[in-house]
Scaffold this motif. Sequence first.
Motif, PDB file in Angstrom:
ATOM      1  N   HIS A 188       0.840  -1.207   0.000  1.00  0.00           N
ATOM      2  CA  HIS A 188       0.000   0.000   0.000  1.00  0.00           C
ATOM      3  C   HIS A 188       0.867   1.247   0.000  1.00  0.00           C
ATOM      4  CE1 HIS A 188      -3.061   2.917   1.152  1.00  0.00           C
ATOM      5  NE2 HIS A 188      -2.250   3.306   2.115  1.00  0.00           N
ATOM      6  N   ALA A 189       1.892   1.274   0.848  1.00  0.00           N
ATOM      7  CA  ALA A 189       2.772   2.443   0.921  1.00  0.00           C
ATOM      8  C   ALA A 189       3.480   2.675  -0.405  1.00  0.00           C
ATOM      9  CB  ALA A 189       3.784   2.257   2.050  1.00  0.00           C
ATOM     10  N   LEU A 190       3.967   1.601  -1.026  1.00  0.00           N
ATOM     11  CA  LEU A 190       4.675   1.723  -2.299  1.00  0.00           C
ATOM     12  C   LEU A 190       3.749   2.254  -3.388  1.00  0.00           C
ATOM     13  CD1 LEU A 190       7.291   1.244  -3.889  1.00  0.00           C
ATOM     14  CD2 LEU A 190       6.483  -1.089  -4.350  1.00  0.00           C
ATOM     15  N   LYS A 191       2.524   1.768  -3.415  1.00  0.00           N
ATOM     16  CA  LYS A 191       1.560   2.219  -4.421  1.00  0.00           C
ATOM     17  C   LYS A 191       1.275   3.712  -4.271  1.00  0.00           C
ATOM     18  CE  LYS A 191      -1.911  -0.467  -4.996  1.00  0.00           C
ATOM     19  NZ  LYS A 191      -3.205  -1.180  -4.780  1.00  0.00           N
ATOM     20  N   VAL A 192       1.060   4.165  -3.032  1.00  0.00           N
ATOM     21  CA  VAL A 192       0.773   5.583  -2.790  1.00  0.00           C
ATOM     22  C   VAL A 192       1.947   6.453  -3.198  1.00  0.00           C
ATOM     23  CG1 VAL A 192       0.345   7.303  -0.988  1.00  0.00           C
ATOM     24  CG2 VAL A 192      -0.895   5.142  -0.956  1.00  0.00           C
ATOM     25  N   VAL A 193       3.153   6.048  -2.833  1.00  0.00           N
ATOM     26  CA  VAL A 193       4.349   6.846  -3.149  1.00  0.00           C
ATOM     27  C   VAL A 193       4.571   6.916  -4.657  1.00  0.00           C
ATOM     28  CG1 VAL A 193       6.855   6.947  -2.949  1.00  0.00           C
ATOM     29  CG2 VAL A 193       5.466   6.438  -0.929  1.00  0.00           C
ATOM     30  N   VAL A 194       4.479   5.793  -5.336  1.00  0.00           N
ATOM     31  CA  VAL A 194       4.723   5.778  -6.785  1.00  0.00           C
ATOM     32  C   VAL A 194       3.698   6.628  -7.519  1.00  0.00           C
ATOM     33  CG1 VAL A 194       4.722   4.319  -8.849  1.00  0.00           C
ATOM     34  CG2 VAL A 194       5.923   3.568  -6.797  1.00  0.00           C
ATOM     35  N   VAL A 195       2.424   6.428  -7.222  1.00  0.00           N
ATOM     36  CA  VAL A 195       1.376   7.207  -7.892  1.00  0.00           C
ATOM     37  C   VAL A 195       1.538   8.688  -7.578  1.00  0.00           C
ATOM     38  CG1 VAL A 195      -1.097   7.630  -8.016  1.00  0.00           C
ATOM     39  CG2 VAL A 195      -0.237   5.289  -7.983  1.00  0.00           C
ATOM     40  N   GLY A 196       1.821   9.017  -6.317  1.00  0.00           N
ATOM     41  CA  GLY A 196       1.967  10.410  -5.923  1.00  0.00           C
ATOM     42  C   GLY A 196       3.139  11.089  -6.607  1.00  0.00           C
ATOM     43  N   VAL A 197       4.283  10.426  -6.653  1.00  0.00           N
ATOM     44  CA  VAL A 197       5.467  11.016  -7.290  1.00  0.00           C
ATOM     45  C   VAL A 197       5.241  11.216  -8.783  1.00  0.00           C
ATOM     46  CG1 VAL A 197       7.880  10.604  -7.887  1.00  0.00           C
ATOM     47  CG2 VAL A 197       7.088  10.184  -5.559  1.00  0.00           C
ATOM     48  N   VAL A 198       4.620  10.252  -9.429  1.00  0.00           N
ATOM     49  CA  VAL A 198       4.347  10.382 -10.870  1.00  0.00           C
ATOM     50  C   VAL A 198       3.399  11.554 -11.130  1.00  0.00           C
ATOM     51  CG1 VAL A 198       3.227   9.267 -12.839  1.00  0.00           C
ATOM     52  CG2 VAL A 198       4.823   7.969 -11.407  1.00  0.00           C
ATOM     53  N   LEU A 199       2.343  11.653 -10.334  1.00  0.00           N
ATOM     54  CA  LEU A 199       1.396  12.752 -10.521  1.00  0.00           C
ATOM     55  C   LEU A 199       2.051  14.105 -10.259  1.00  0.00           C
ATOM     56  CD1 LEU A 199      -1.847  11.297  -8.885  1.00  0.00           C
ATOM     57  CD2 LEU A 199      -1.420  11.709 -11.313  1.00  0.00           C
ATOM     58  N   TRP A 200       2.907  14.166  -9.246  1.00  0.00           N
ATOM     59  CA  TRP A 200       3.597  15.420  -8.953  1.00  0.00           C
ATOM     60  C   TRP A 200       4.569  15.792 -10.067  1.00  0.00           C
ATOM     61  CZ3 TRP A 200       8.927  15.737  -8.426  1.00  0.00           C
ATOM     62  CH2 TRP A 200       9.406  17.016  -8.121  1.00  0.00           C
ATOM     63  N   ALA A 201       5.350  14.824 -10.526  1.00  0.00           N
ATOM     64  CA  ALA A 201       6.451  15.120 -11.440  1.00  0.00           C
ATOM     65  C   ALA A 201       6.008  15.324 -12.881  1.00  0.00           C
ATOM     66  CB  ALA A 201       7.485  13.989 -11.386  1.00  0.00           C
ATOM     67  N   ALA A 202       4.914  14.695 -13.290  1.00  0.00           N
ATOM     68  CA  ALA A 202       4.531  14.722 -14.705  1.00  0.00           C
ATOM     69  C   ALA A 202       4.411  16.138 -15.265  1.00  0.00           C
ATOM     70  CB  ALA A 202       3.232  13.937 -14.903  1.00  0.00           C
ATOM     71  N   PRO A 203       3.641  17.070 -14.660  1.00  0.00           N
ATOM     72  CA  PRO A 203       3.556  18.412 -15.242  1.00  0.00           C
ATOM     73  C   PRO A 203       4.854  19.185 -15.166  1.00  0.00           C
ATOM     74  CG  PRO A 203       2.389  18.317 -13.147  1.00  0.00           C
ATOM     75  CD  PRO A 203       2.759  16.910 -13.492  1.00  0.00           C
ATOM     76  N   VAL A 204       5.653  18.953 -14.127  1.00  0.00           N
ATOM     77  CA  VAL A 204       6.946  19.644 -14.014  1.00  0.00           C
ATOM     78  C   VAL A 204       7.871  19.227 -15.146  1.00  0.00           C
ATOM     79  CG1 VAL A 204       8.929  20.092 -12.518  1.00  0.00           C
ATOM     80  CG2 VAL A 204       6.662  19.728 -11.500  1.00  0.00           C
ATOM     81  N   VAL A 205       7.949  17.933 -15.399  1.00  0.00           N
ATOM     82  CA  VAL A 205       8.784  17.436 -16.491  1.00  0.00           C
ATOM     83  C   VAL A 205       8.267  17.933 -17.833  1.00  0.00           C
ATOM     84  CG1 VAL A 205       9.535  15.341 -17.697  1.00  0.00           C
ATOM     85  CG2 VAL A 205       9.516  15.403 -15.190  1.00  0.00           C
ATOM     86  N   ALA A 206       6.949  17.940 -17.993  1.00  0.00           N
ATOM     87  CA  ALA A 206       6.368  18.394 -19.260  1.00  0.00           C
ATOM     88  C   ALA A 206       6.728  19.845 -19.543  1.00  0.00           C
ATOM     89  CB  ALA A 206       4.850  18.229 -19.219  1.00  0.00           C
ATOM     90  N   PHE A 207       6.629  20.715 -18.549  1.00  0.00           N
ATOM     91  CA  PHE A 207       6.985  22.125 -18.753  1.00  0.00           C
ATOM     92  C   PHE A 207       8.478  22.294 -18.991  1.00  0.00           C
ATOM     93  CE2 PHE A 207       2.836  23.127 -16.789  1.00  0.00           C
ATOM     94  CZ  PHE A 207       2.398  24.086 -17.688  1.00  0.00           C
ATOM     95  N   ALA A 208       9.304  21.481 -18.318  1.00  0.00           N
ATOM     96  CA  ALA A 208      10.753  21.563 -18.536  1.00  0.00           C
ATOM     97  C   ALA A 208      11.105  21.174 -19.962  1.00  0.00           C
ATOM     98  CB  ALA A 208      11.477  20.666 -17.530  1.00  0.00           C
ATOM     99  N   VAL A 209      10.414  20.164 -20.510  1.00  0.00           N
ATOM    100  CA  VAL A 209      10.676  19.727 -21.885  1.00  0.00           C
ATOM    101  C   VAL A 209      10.182  20.766 -22.888  1.00  0.00           C
ATOM    102  CG1 VAL A 209      10.074  17.988 -23.617  1.00  0.00           C
ATOM    103  CG2 VAL A 209      10.666  17.275 -21.291  1.00  0.00           C
ATOM    104  N   LEU A 210       8.999  21.306 -22.653  1.00  0.00           N
ATOM    105  CA  LEU A 210       8.397  22.230 -23.615  1.00  0.00           C
ATOM    106  C   LEU A 210       9.011  23.628 -23.565  1.00  0.00           C
ATOM    107  CD1 LEU A 210       4.625  21.253 -23.177  1.00  0.00           C
ATOM    108  CD2 LEU A 210       6.127  20.692 -25.103  1.00  0.00           C
ATOM    109  N   LEU A 211       9.339  24.109 -22.354  1.00  0.00           N
ATOM    110  CA  LEU A 211       9.797  25.495 -22.204  1.00  0.00           C
ATOM    111  C   LEU A 211      11.276  25.619 -21.877  1.00  0.00           C
ATOM    112  CD1 LEU A 211       6.789  26.873 -20.089  1.00  0.00           C
ATOM    113  CD2 LEU A 211       7.093  26.939 -22.579  1.00  0.00           C
TER     114      LEU A 211
END
Length: 455
Positions: free
Chosen positions: A219-242
Motif C-alpha cells: 500500500h505504501a509503495l503504491k501511494v508513493v509511486v502514484v503520488g510522485v508520478v502525478l507530482w512530477a509529470a507536469p513539471v517534467v512536461a513544462f521543462a521539456v516544452l519550455l
Amino acid sequence: MPAAPEAEPLVPLREATRVWFLISLQTFGGPAGQIAMMQRELVDERRWIGQRRFLHALSFCTLLPGPEAQQLSIYIGWLLNGIKGGLIAGTLFVLPGLVALLALSGLYVGLGDTTAVEALFAGLAPAVLAIVAQAVWRLSGRALGHPVMVAVAVAAFVALAAFAVPFPAVVAAAAVVGWVLGRVAPQVLPHAKHGDPDSGPEPLIPDDALHQEPATRSHALKVVVVGVVLWAAPVVAFAVLLGRDSVLVDQALFFSGTALVTFGGAYAVLTYVAQQAVQVYGWLAPGEMVRGLALAESTPGPLIMVVQFVAFLGAYRDPGGLDPWVAGVLASLLTVWVTFVPCFVFIFLGAPYVERLRGNHALSSALAGITAAVVGVIANLALFFALATLFDDQREVGAGPVSLDLPVLSSVEPVALGLLALASLLLFWRGWGVLRVLGVCAAVGMVLGLLGAPV
C-alpha cells in the motif's frame, strides 16, 4: 459473515460531497477558523466523527508539512469514504480559493498601479498584520500554558529572527524538546491539562466502523509511486516544452521543496517563502507579499494559497516566450498542483499507520513542542510583515552570527499605523470576524487614497 459496513457507505458519497462543498465555501480566517468550522460541522452538528478521533487526526496533520486544515479534511474524508472521500474533501477544500485568488491576481497585475487598487491594498496590509498577531495570541493560549513552553516559543523566535536558523531545524529541535518533556516533566505540556477529549457529543458513527486501510508495504509503495508520478509529470512536461530556465520550472521546483518543509502551516513558512521569492528570485516586492497574504486572507481556502499569487506575478513579469497572461495562469495552476499533491500523499501514506498510534503519548508530546515553537515562528512572521507594512526603511544590526533587521523610526507610515490600530481594535476588542475587518480596512484605505492621503 455479512459485511454490512462495506456494502453501504458510512456516509453516502453524494451527501459527503455536498457537505464538503459547503464547508469549502466557509474556509475563511486561517487554519484556526477552518479547524473550528470543521469541528462544528462534523463533530458537533452532524456527529460524523467523535472528538477524540478528530483531535487525533488533527495532531497527525499538525506534525506534517503543509496546511494542516486541508490535510485534516483529507484525513476525515478518508475515514468516512476511503480514498475517494479523501480526494473529494481535499480538492474541494482548495477549489473555491484557487478560482478566487486566480481572478484577484489577474485584477492586481491589470489594475495594481491605479490609485484605487493601491489604496485598497494599503488598507488591507495593516489588517493582515493584526490578523497575524491574533493568530499568535490564539495559538499561545492553548500552546503556552507553562513557562517552559513559553521559553520554547521565545527560543524559536530568536533562532529565526536573530540567528537565521533553518526552519526545519527549529521544528526538529522543538519536537525533540517536546518528547523529552513528555518523559521527564509531562505536567508542563498543554495536553496534560486539557479535559477529557471525549467530552464532545457522541458520534453517530462508531470509531471502529470508520474506514481502515492495511498498513502494508505494498500500500505504501503504491501511494508513493502514484503520488510522485502525478507530482512530477507536469513539471517534467513544462521543462521539456519550455526549457529548464523557464520561470515556471523554477517555481515548480521551489514550491515543491517548500511543500516538504511547511511545518506549522502557512504562517510558519511564509517568512521563508517571502525571503526567497523577494530577495533570491525577485518575483515580487516585499510589500507585494503582504498584499498577496491579504488576498489569501480574504478568500476561502488555506493561507498557503498565497504562493499562487507569488507565482502569477513572477511568471507574468518574466513570461519567457509565452504571453504574460498565459504564463501567469499556468504558473498559478502549476504551483497549486505541486503544493497540494504532497498533502494527499502524506495522508494516504501515513493515515493507516497513524491509526495504530491513537493515544500514543510520545507523539502527543512531540506535537506539543512543535506547537509551542510555531508560536515563535508566527511571531517572527509578524515582525517581517510589520517592517514591510509600517516602515519605509529598515537597517540591519548585529555581529558575528547575530543579525537582526530593525525599523528606521523616522520612516514610519502614520496611515498604516492608524489602520493597524483600527484593525486590532475590531479584532481584539469588538471580536469582529476576519472578513468584516478586512472589508472595513479596505474601505477606509480606499477612501483615504481617493482623498489624497499618503497611503
